[in-house]
Design a protein around this motif. Structure first.
Motif, mmCIF file in Angstrom:
data_model
loop_
_atom_site.group_PDB
_atom_site.id
_atom_site.type_symbol
_atom_site.label_atom_id
_atom_site.label_comp_id
_atom_site.label_asym_id
_atom_site.label_seq_id
_atom_site.Cartn_x
_atom_site.Cartn_y
_atom_site.Cartn_z
ATOM 1 N N SER A 1 34.588 20.338 36.715
ATOM 2 C CA SER A 1 34.792 21.794 36.594
ATOM 3 C C SER A 1 34.582 22.497 37.938
ATOM 4 C CB SER A 1 33.881 22.382 35.525
ATOM 5 O OG SER A 1 32.543 22.283 35.919
ATOM 6 N N GLN A 2 33.871 21.863 38.849
ATOM 7 C CA GLN A 2 33.713 22.493 40.170
ATOM 8 C C GLN A 2 35.017 22.533 40.941
ATOM 9 O OE1 GLN A 2 31.785 20.424 43.227
ATOM 10 N NE2 GLN A 2 32.828 18.518 42.781
ATOM 11 N N ARG A 3 36.017 21.795 40.455
ATOM 12 C CA ARG A 3 37.331 21.851 41.115
ATOM 13 C C ARG A 3 37.940 23.250 41.023
ATOM 14 N NH1 ARG A 3 40.358 16.362 38.993
ATOM 15 N NH2 ARG A 3 38.926 14.914 40.005
ATOM 16 N N LEU A 4 37.530 23.996 40.019
ATOM 17 C CA LEU A 4 38.097 25.334 39.871
ATOM 18 C C LEU A 4 37.163 26.337 40.531
ATOM 19 C CD1 LEU A 4 40.543 26.731 38.342
ATOM 20 C CD2 LEU A 4 38.775 27.550 36.808
ATOM 21 N N ASP A 5 37.580 26.830 41.675
ATOM 22 C CA ASP A 5 36.770 27.808 42.392
ATOM 23 C C ASP A 5 36.980 29.172 41.738
ATOM 24 O OD1 ASP A 5 35.707 29.628 44.094
ATOM 25 O OD2 ASP A 5 36.987 29.149 45.822
ATOM 26 N N PRO A 6 35.924 29.804 41.245
ATOM 27 C CA PRO A 6 36.112 31.071 40.526
ATOM 28 C C PRO A 6 36.751 32.152 41.400
ATOM 29 C CG PRO A 6 33.764 30.514 40.690
ATOM 30 C CD PRO A 6 34.521 29.352 41.228
ATOM 31 N N ASP A 7 36.502 32.149 42.685
ATOM 32 C CA ASP A 7 37.116 33.161 43.553
ATOM 33 C C ASP A 7 38.617 32.951 43.673
ATOM 34 O OD1 ASP A 7 34.702 34.353 43.983
ATOM 35 O OD2 ASP A 7 34.269 33.171 45.778
ATOM 36 N N TRP A 8 38.963 31.666 43.817
ATOM 37 C CA TRP A 8 40.382 31.328 43.901
ATOM 38 C C TRP A 8 41.087 31.689 42.586
ATOM 39 C CZ3 TRP A 8 43.207 27.648 41.046
ATOM 40 C CH2 TRP A 8 44.505 27.372 41.529
ATOM 41 N N ALA A 9 40.439 31.342 41.471
ATOM 42 C CA ALA A 9 41.043 31.614 40.166
ATOM 43 C C ALA A 9 41.176 33.119 39.960
ATOM 44 C CB ALA A 9 40.199 31.004 39.052
ATOM 45 N N TYR A 10 40.168 33.856 40.408
ATOM 46 C CA TYR A 10 40.236 35.324 40.299
ATOM 47 C C TYR A 10 41.453 35.862 41.040
ATOM 48 C CZ TYR A 10 39.466 39.992 42.121
ATOM 49 O OH TYR A 10 39.659 41.283 42.515
ATOM 50 N N GLU A 11 41.654 35.302 42.242
ATOM 51 C CA GLU A 11 42.789 35.767 43.032
ATOM 52 C C GLU A 11 44.117 35.461 42.345
ATOM 53 O OE1 GLU A 11 43.971 34.655 47.442
ATOM 54 O OE2 GLU A 11 41.838 35.145 47.209
ATOM 55 N N ARG A 12 44.197 34.261 41.807
ATOM 56 C CA ARG A 12 45.424 33.865 41.106
ATOM 57 C C ARG A 12 45.682 34.784 39.913
ATOM 58 N NH1 ARG A 12 48.707 29.823 43.085
ATOM 59 N NH2 ARG A 12 49.200 29.279 40.932
ATOM 60 N N LEU A 13 44.626 35.035 39.143
ATOM 61 C CA LEU A 13 44.793 35.873 37.946
ATOM 62 C C LEU A 13 45.162 37.300 38.341
ATOM 63 C CD1 LEU A 13 41.748 34.515 35.926
ATOM 64 C CD2 LEU A 13 44.150 34.319 35.250
ATOM 65 N N SER A 14 44.511 37.812 39.385
ATOM 66 C CA SER A 14 44.830 39.170 39.842
ATOM 67 C C SER A 14 46.280 39.253 40.283
ATOM 68 C CB SER A 14 43.955 39.572 41.027
ATOM 69 O OG SER A 14 42.624 39.508 40.663
ATOM 70 N N ASN A 15 46.704 38.228 41.014
ATOM 71 C CA ASN A 15 48.092 38.221 41.467
ATOM 72 C C ASN A 15 49.052 38.234 40.288
ATOM 73 O OD1 ASN A 15 47.364 38.193 44.114
ATOM 74 N ND2 ASN A 15 47.637 35.982 44.385
ATOM 75 N N LEU A 16 48.737 37.412 39.293
ATOM 76 C CA LEU A 16 49.613 37.331 38.132
ATOM 77 C C LEU A 16 49.713 38.697 37.457
ATOM 78 C CD1 LEU A 16 51.212 35.391 36.198
ATOM 79 C CD2 LEU A 16 49.148 35.398 34.786
ATOM 80 N N ILE A 17 48.559 39.317 37.262
ATOM 81 C CA ILE A 17 48.545 40.626 36.595
ATOM 82 C C ILE A 17 49.308 41.646 37.433
ATOM 83 C CG2 ILE A 17 47.028 42.544 35.912
ATOM 84 C CD1 ILE A 17 46.899 40.224 33.988
ATOM 85 N N GLU A 18 49.085 41.599 38.724
ATOM 86 C CA GLU A 18 49.776 42.563 39.586
ATOM 87 C C GLU A 18 51.289 42.368 39.552
ATOM 88 O OE1 GLU A 18 48.277 42.984 43.786
ATOM 89 O OE2 GLU A 18 46.491 43.458 42.580
ATOM 90 N N GLY A 19 51.703 41.114 39.646
ATOM 91 C CA GLY A 19 53.138 40.818 39.606
ATOM 92 C C GLY A 19 53.748 41.283 38.301
ATOM 93 N N TRP A 20 53.082 40.986 37.217
ATOM 94 C CA TRP A 20 53.588 41.395 35.904
ATOM 95 C C TRP A 20 53.594 42.909 35.771
ATOM 96 C CZ3 TRP A 20 51.467 37.608 31.588
ATOM 97 C CH2 TRP A 20 52.062 36.350 31.789
ATOM 98 N N HIS A 21 52.565 43.524 36.315
ATOM 99 C CA HIS A 21 52.485 44.985 36.244
ATOM 100 C C HIS A 21 53.700 45.610 36.928
ATOM 101 C CE1 HIS A 21 49.692 48.750 36.592
ATOM 102 N NE2 HIS A 21 50.592 48.870 35.655
ATOM 103 N N HIS A 22 54.036 45.085 38.101
ATOM 104 C CA HIS A 22 55.228 45.586 38.798
ATOM 105 C C HIS A 22 56.465 45.430 37.921
ATOM 106 C CE1 HIS A 22 53.542 46.621 42.613
ATOM 107 N NE2 HIS A 22 53.069 45.424 42.831
ATOM 108 N N GLU A 23 56.590 44.250 37.333
ATOM 109 C CA GLU A 23 57.785 43.986 36.515
ATOM 110 C C GLU A 23 57.824 44.874 35.277
ATOM 111 O OE1 GLU A 23 58.422 39.286 37.718
ATOM 112 O OE2 GLU A 23 57.460 39.780 35.828
ATOM 113 N N MET A 24 56.660 45.095 34.697
ATOM 114 C CA MET A 24 56.614 45.941 33.502
ATOM 115 C C MET A 24 57.062 47.364 33.836
ATOM 116 S SD MET A 24 53.069 44.336 32.064
ATOM 117 C CE MET A 24 52.700 45.440 30.755
#
Lengths: 358, 503
Positions: B438-461
């Protein structure tokens, strides 16, 4: 694209439709001959306490059935054919006028129809929905809506509007785009005291309509503008909002702008209205002019994608899509107002008590 | 030797293929593979990776992490005699079960090919008569308010007094995934993204780890049939609470956390012994009817100081009637989880055969609540296999207040959909709490990925709203005229409440 005009005499001085016709005729290019109409307030003083139900029937058969329906549900004190000059438009529906009061006492009515107003609305909706080829054009007291397929001049002459005397007039010139040009789809749209003329297209119609259905309003006239009239009735008459509150429901300030409001009570109220009436909010370009018992008000969408101007002179307020039309109705108009996006202009009659109605 | 039939042929459906010209034998792939598919063997004077071809599930971890891009995954279609009914997966399942006598578990959302109605719905767009709005230049708002709303202005005074509505910045929330089914690191990332983007995250039924306390202002904590980790303090923390009745991936049965995944942190948070299977009862044992649900809703409201309560059900045949009952029982939100909803562990037979698609359930529930005049009393949150912003906007147009995303959030953090969430060996560190993995998943990295996804989708919406001439999500919501169906039957259209394209 459509053209809108309105005029209102604060002292309720009566006049025929000549000036409103001139105002709307000037904006001929805003229509295409597929719809025009007028609303006139104060035209039936002899029957002013009765609901004046204007029925349009696309056939004599439909008209007959509608008459039967009205006789069944209302007490009719007077009825007659609406006088028309049929030389001007050959292929036209038929129009009848009934002055009515609810036919049964309040205790015997269905739930939701207790007040006379609710009863009339409910029965007229039922008529529109169930009787093929017959529609109510208007059902308010002491007012009438005259509309159809034709140019503003055609419709004016067809309904012989030079013979009516009213203290408040609406006029509309239609350029139908999304829905067919037909007699029922012409403006104004009326429900009880409210008549509206509309320029624009309501992108939120799909949800507005579903929202209205849950309150027993059924949109039968194939046009988004109809929904605006029902929304105004719902908000003002049934839910008791003031006119300015109702306008903030229809064209609410952006959330971003609401954040900047300093008065906490006002902010609370606006947030509440925005949240509660999300489904009643109008989206898309629109300018709407509404006549009601106490006066007239205009409203545009939040980005003002449709024009609206107004001016006053000598106790009159004039509204029009274009300033030139204001001058056409009254050469000497002063104080021309071009409202900001989403900003209503409200003109009221002078009342004896000085107390504003709504 | 024991006769092995657990796979048609002993080999897995996928295999890593090594490009030995590029490979320098560093052995990273063997370390990365948590399923022991790869081992490093000497060959001549060098070391090379070899696949044992028994356990590759196409998670792509080795391929992505190989420093020399020397690996790719290949599908190995089994050369079984073709059959119209017996597919290779059917054979495989029979072989497995006849070897083990057990229930086949799986993870992720259903993989069957039932129609996805999202793919059969298209949006309208403005042309000429009303202008589209350019979200780059004009204001475009997606603020969404969840909870029990007033019916009219007449309720203003009451509403001012007691209403706890939840405002989120766009109609997306993170679906309930418990600590245990997913790693704490991922839960942290979800919680942090929800907090910073002003969304909501659901805890799932695994209790609340103390590392998540800073994010509870945007949380909806769950009360499920297992009642794991529920303490009096639990009811002080969250923004709202959710009663879990059912889940789209396994309607009618409770949560499964295999004992392999119950590690020390989880044992502590859930308050159960390490290594014990955490099998939640199928029903909540204090809810045997709708009036019992009402009791629990109000018990939670009492305990929490009248915070909103959400009730989660799986989309099933009579979801509209159930939803109506839930709203009348006092819930402030109804959460509908459809057929495609994901799971950390579920019997495959349930996942693939029970429940109905989200699209149909959503349309029917929204209409039913409107017909009954109670739509304002509860918000509708829909979940179950949402893949992109278009799916979300279609759901909003059908009538959802918000959409919950689970699988998509995991995919944003590396998931490749290998469907082995239940194994506790997720090579991406997503659905495992094994400390090494589970240490393979860096919470900061995952946060960035999730934020990016939300932001990208927000633009599209916003783009989709703008091209429909709508500047506020509220006018999009329930606006079914925006949608048209393509190639759907009359019946499907009438349930969805949309017209056919061309009408």
């Amino acid at each position: 694209m459509c053209g809108i005009v309105g005029l209102i005499s604060a002292r309720k001085q009566l006049e025929n439709g000549e000036r409103i016709k001139k105002g709307i005729h000037l904006m001929n290019d805003r229509g295409n001959g597929l719809g025009a109409g007028y609303a006139a307030y104060g035209i039936y003083p002899d029957f002013k306490d009765y609901y004046a139900v204007h029925i349009m029937g696309s056939s004599q058969q439909g008209l007959k059935e509608a008459a039967r329906f009205i006789n069944r549900h209302f007490e009719v004190v007077h009825n007659r054919a609406i006088p028309v000059w049929d030389k001007i438009i050959r292929d036209h529906p038929f129009f009848n006028l009934f002055f009515v009061s609810p036919g049964i006492s309040a205790e015997k009515r269905l739930p939701g129809e207790e007040s006379d107003d609710d009863y009339v609305v409910s029965k007229c909706m039922q008529l529109n929905k169930t009787i093929e080829g017959a529609y109510t054009c208007s059902n308010g007291k002491n007012l009438g809506v005259f509309k159809g397929v034709g140019t503003p001049l055609d419709i004016y002459d067809f309904f012989r509007l030079d013979e009516y005397a009213a203290y408040s007039w609406l006029g509309h010139n239609r350029f139908p785009t999304n829905t067919p040009g037909w007699w029922g789809g012409a403006h104004p749209f009326n429900i009880l005291e409210f008549s509206i003329v509309h320029n624009g297209e309501i992108s939120s119609y799909g949800i507005n309509r579903r929202y209205l259905e849950s309150f027993g309003y059924f949109c039968q006239l194939q046009t988004d503008s109809e929904a605006v009239a029902y929304l105004i009735d719902l908000l003002i008459r049934r839910h008791g909002l003031s006119i300015s509150e109702a306008t903030t429901v229809l064209a609410p300030p952006y959330w971003k702008s609401m954040e900047r409001i300093e008065d906490p009570d006002q902010k609370d109220l606006l947030t509440f209205l925005r949240t509660t009436y999300e489904q009643g909010m109008l989206n898309g370009p629109f300018a709407v002019l509404t006549a009601f018992e106490g006066g007239m008000f205009s409203l545009t969408d939040n980005t003002k994608l449709r024009p609206m101007t107004a001016a006053t002179h000598n106790g009159y307020t004039y509204f029009a899509s274009e300033i030139a039309s204001l001058y056409e109705m009254e050469e000497a108009v002063e104080d021309i107002i071009t409202p900001r996006a989403g900003q209503p202009i409200i003109a009221r009659f002078e009342t004896e008590t000085g107390k504003a109605y709504r | 030797m024991e006769q092995r039939l657990d796979q048609p042929g002993p080999q897995s459906l996928f295999k890593p293929v090594f490009d030995l010209d590029r490979c320098d034998g560093c052995g990273e792939c063997a370390l990365q593979c948590t399923f022991n598919e790869i081992r490093i063997e000497p060959r001549g004077d060098r070391k090379i990776p070899t696949a044992n071809r028994r356990s590759c599930g196409a998670c792509h971890r080795c391929e992505v992490t190989c420093p020399r891009q020397a690996i790719y995954i290949e599908e190995r279609p089994l050369a079984l005699r073709r059959h119209g009914i017996w597919k290779s997966s059917d054979l495989k399942r029979v072989h497995q079960q006849s070897a083990s006598g057990a229930v086949n578990l799986t993870g992720f959302g259903s993989e069957t090919d039932l129609p996805s109605y999202w793919d059969r719905l298209v949006f309208n767009a403005c042309q000429v008569t009303n202008p589209s709005i350019d979200p780059q230049r004009e204001p475009m708002e997606t603020i969404t308010v969840l909870g029990r709303k007033a019916a009219s202005k007449k309720d203003y005074e009451n509403a001012k007094a007691g209403n706890k509505l939840i405002r989120i910045s766009l109609p997306v929330v993170f679906a309930p995934m418990s600590y245990g089914s997913i790693s704490l690191n991922l839960q942290k990332a979800l919680a942090r993204t929800a907090s910073e983007k002003e969304l909501l995250w659901y805890s799932g039924e695994g209790g609340l780890h103390e590392d998540l306390y800073p994010y509870t202002g945007h949380s909806i904590l769950q009360v499920a049939s297992g009642r794991f980790g529920i303490t009096p303090q639990y009811f002080q923390k969250a923004r709202a609470y959710q009663i879990k009745i059912g889940q789209g991936a396994k309607p009618g049965i409770g949560g499964h956390l295999p004992g392999e995944k119950v590690l020390p942190g989880i044992s502590e948070t859930r308050m159960i012994p390490e290594g014990s299977d955490a099998i939640s009862p199928a029903p909540q044992h204090d809810i045997y009817s709708i009036e019992d649900l009402r009791l629990l809703i109000y018990a939670i409201k009492e305990a929490s100081g009248y915070k909103p309560v959400c009730v989660k059900i799986a989309a099933v045949h009579n979801a509209p009637a159930i939803a109506s009952g839930i709203v009348r029982a006092g819930a402030d939100m109804v959460y509908l989880d459809g057929y495609r909803g994901g799971s950390g562990a579920t019997p495959a037979i349930v996942r693939d055969n029970v429940g109905i698609p989200s699209e149909l359930a959503l349309a029917a529930v929204d209409q039913r609540l409107r017909d009954e005049g109670i739509r304002n009393q509860a918000s509708l949150i829909i979940a179950g296999g949402f893949r992109n912003s278009a799916d979300i906007m279609k759901a909003i147009a059908l009538g959802a207040d918000a959409v919950a995303i689970g699988s998509a959030a995991l995919i944003a953090c590396g998931c490749h959909g290998c469907q082995r969430c239940h194994s506790g060996k997720c090579p991406w560190g997503i659905t495992t709490n094994d400390p090494d993995i589970s240490q393979r998943l860096d919470p900061d990295w995952a946060y960035e990925r999730l934020s990016n996804l939300i932001e990208g989708w927000h633009h599209e919406m916003k783009e989709i709203m703008g091209l429909n001439g709508i500047y506020d999500i509220g006018s999009f919501r329930g606006n079914r005229l925006i949608l048209r169906g393509v190639g759907l039957s009359e019946k499907e259209l009438s349930i969805l409440g949309v017209k056919h394209a061309g009408e």
